[in-house]
Design an enzyme around this catalytic site. Sequence first.
Site, PDB file in Angstrom:
ATOM      1  CD  GLU A  87      -3.040  -1.027   2.137  1.00 27.68           C
ATOM      2  OE1 GLU A  87      -2.973  -0.207   3.067  1.00 27.68           O
ATOM      3  OE2 GLU A  87      -4.051  -1.716   1.926  1.00 27.68           O
ATOM      4  CD  GLU A 115      -3.672  -5.686   4.374  1.00 24.99           C
ATOM      5  OE1 GLU A 115      -4.516  -4.854   4.773  1.00 24.99           O
ATOM      6  OE2 GLU A 115      -2.445  -5.454   4.392  1.00 24.99           O
TER       7      GLU A 115
HETATM    8  O1  PGI Z   1      -6.831  -1.319   8.732  1.00 19.10           O
HETATM    9  C1  PGI Z   1      -6.640  -2.685   8.566  1.00 19.10           C
HETATM   10  C2  PGI Z   1      -5.423  -2.942   7.684  1.00 19.10           C
HETATM   11  C3  PGI Z   1      -4.094  -2.550   8.349  1.00 19.10           C
HETATM   12  O2  PGI Z   1      -3.958  -3.195   9.609  1.00 19.10           O
HETATM   13  C4  PGI Z   1      -2.960  -2.982   7.400  1.00 19.10           C
HETATM   14  O3  PGI Z   1      -1.678  -2.794   7.986  1.00 19.10           O
HETATM   15  C5  PGI Z   1      -3.013  -2.178   6.118  1.00 19.10           C
HETATM   16  O4  PGI Z   1      -2.340  -2.840   5.068  1.00 19.10           O
HETATM   17  C6  PGI Z   1      -4.445  -1.869   5.710  1.00 19.10           C
HETATM   18  N1  PGI Z   1      -4.856  -1.175   4.631  1.00 19.10           N
HETATM   19  C7  PGI Z   1      -6.187  -1.020   4.704  1.00 19.10           C
HETATM   20  C8  PGI Z   1      -7.045  -0.303   3.714  1.00 19.10           C
HETATM   21  C9  PGI Z   1      -6.553   1.114   3.484  1.00 19.10           C
HETATM   22  C10 PGI Z   1      -6.508   1.871   4.741  1.00 19.10           C
HETATM   23  C11 PGI Z   1      -5.291   2.049   5.347  1.00 19.10           C
HETATM   24  C12 PGI Z   1      -5.201   2.769   6.508  1.00 19.10           C
HETATM   25  C13 PGI Z   1      -6.354   3.310   7.084  1.00 19.10           C
HETATM   26  C14 PGI Z   1      -7.578   3.111   6.472  1.00 19.10           C
HETATM   27  C15 PGI Z   1      -7.668   2.371   5.287  1.00 19.10           C
HETATM   28  C16 PGI Z   1      -6.617  -1.636   5.844  1.00 19.10           C
HETATM   29  N2  PGI Z   1      -5.527  -2.179   6.439  1.00 19.10           N
END
Ligand code: PGI
Length: 486
Positions: free
Chosen positions: A209, A387
């Site tokens: 990401e 993910e």
């Molecule tokens: O938020 C859940 C997970 C994180 O724990 C992971 O480290 C990360 O890769 C990840 N990306 C996303 C979707 C994009 C996002 C990132 C940060 C905050 C909100 C959305 C959700 N998550």
Amino acid sequence: MYKFPKDFLFGYSWSGFQFEMGLPGSEVPNSDWWVWVHDIENIAVGLVSGDLPENGPAYWDLYKKDHDIAESLGMDAIRGGIEWTRLFPRPTFDVKAHVERDEKGNVVSVEVPESSIRELEKIADMKALEHYREIYADWKGRGKTFILNLYHWPLPLWLHDPLKVRKLGPDRAPAGWLDDRSVVEFAKFAAFVAYHLDDLVDGWSTMNEPNVVYQNGYTRPAGGFPPGYLSFEAERKAKMNLIQAHARAYDAIKEYSDKEVGIIYAYTWPDPLREDIEDEVRAIRERELYSFVDAVHFGKAADIEEREDLKGRVDWLGVNYYSRIAFDRVNGHVLPMPGYGFSGERGGHARSGRPCSDFGWEIYPEGLEKLLRDLAKRYNLPMMITENGIADAADRYRSHYLVSHLKAVYEAMKEGADVRGYLHWSLTDNYEWAQGFRMRFGLVYVDMETKKRYLRPSALVFREIATGKEIPEELEHLSNLDFLVG
Ligand SMILES: OC[C@@H]1[C@@H](O)[C@H](O)[C@@H](O)c2[nH]c(CCc3ccccc3)c[n+]21
């Protein structure tokens, strides 16, 4: 009948900073994210939760236990991480590599010969490298698939000091991805890891990401990401250096590995709420969402001029999907709509009436099917869901979320999307960045005091699906919201 191919992979993803720490001796105190979440001003103003990663689920020590649970749930693949700061707590700037730049100063090539690997070994924490080898070998030793992602957000403090960047500006502090040297240092790190660990890796990813790193770091100071330095110019600079860092790391890994090298990207589905803005929303997808991977696949993008040295640097695509972003026309402008997607009501409902997670993210599986079909058409690359999951401490919706999103993957595959597997986020609860332990994404609940693991009911649903590689008929109803909300 939702039957997946017999070689379709089910598993989960983890990242170093969020999972490894928890028991004494596992701490990695000299990264940008470490100082960021320990900063008393950040905590005082509520930018970060005040929870600390050193109180996390302790995967560094308890990895055998988690691999046992993963295996018991029918999992056959893990996407894991490796912390740059653990391996290189001290700067690598002085280690030689052969760097070529074009007339504009773009880094078009970084060669890291074995002599440089020898130099890197002199300053690396080789005990940490050995421990990563033990962790990966424990999973591989069970006859499983392992995908290693090199970068999942923390940078070593010698490369990025976020509190100094926010206070003094990027010209007077270690500026991370704003520093052009980051491209070369990341390529050295990539070569070193590929040289030492390729025998345990089935597939590589350079970064997780990158779009979240530059968007949240430089345009969403309230989001709680380092350095919280508002500058669209800085965002652009970080984006360009991350694009180059990916391409140079791709080449560096290929020096020492013949495995596939991909990238894991934060996707969403920009979703028009009305028919007559479809064209505008498609243009937004191209310009905003697709441009990074366009650059490293086609060698050019809507906002990036053609560069041969970026082209063809994606063998496979990691798709992270959680929810949509809904668009509507307001006063003549096509804008993202609050109350949908990631801006729903925490633990409540979106304006669509759909339930939202503890994080306020609308449950919208249709977006994943549409996204996968669009990506398949655009890139025609092998894909993995790297993910997909939900912050849901009470496990109210996780079974519904799982079955409805797996159905979306299945439908996209029927339309020709080449999806090789589904890696849930995540096996266990973990450290959710600025939210700390308030957001629980685990199929498995972790008591962060005792470090004991407890299966949530949705873990049993996952097990039924993963072991049979199908959604059994008696679980198909779980995707039906009526069943859920009565
Ligand atoms: O938020 C859940 C997970 C994180 O724990 C992971 O480290 C990360 O890769 C990840 N990306 C996303 C979707 C994009 C996002 C990132 C940060 C905050 C909100 C959305 C959700 N998550």
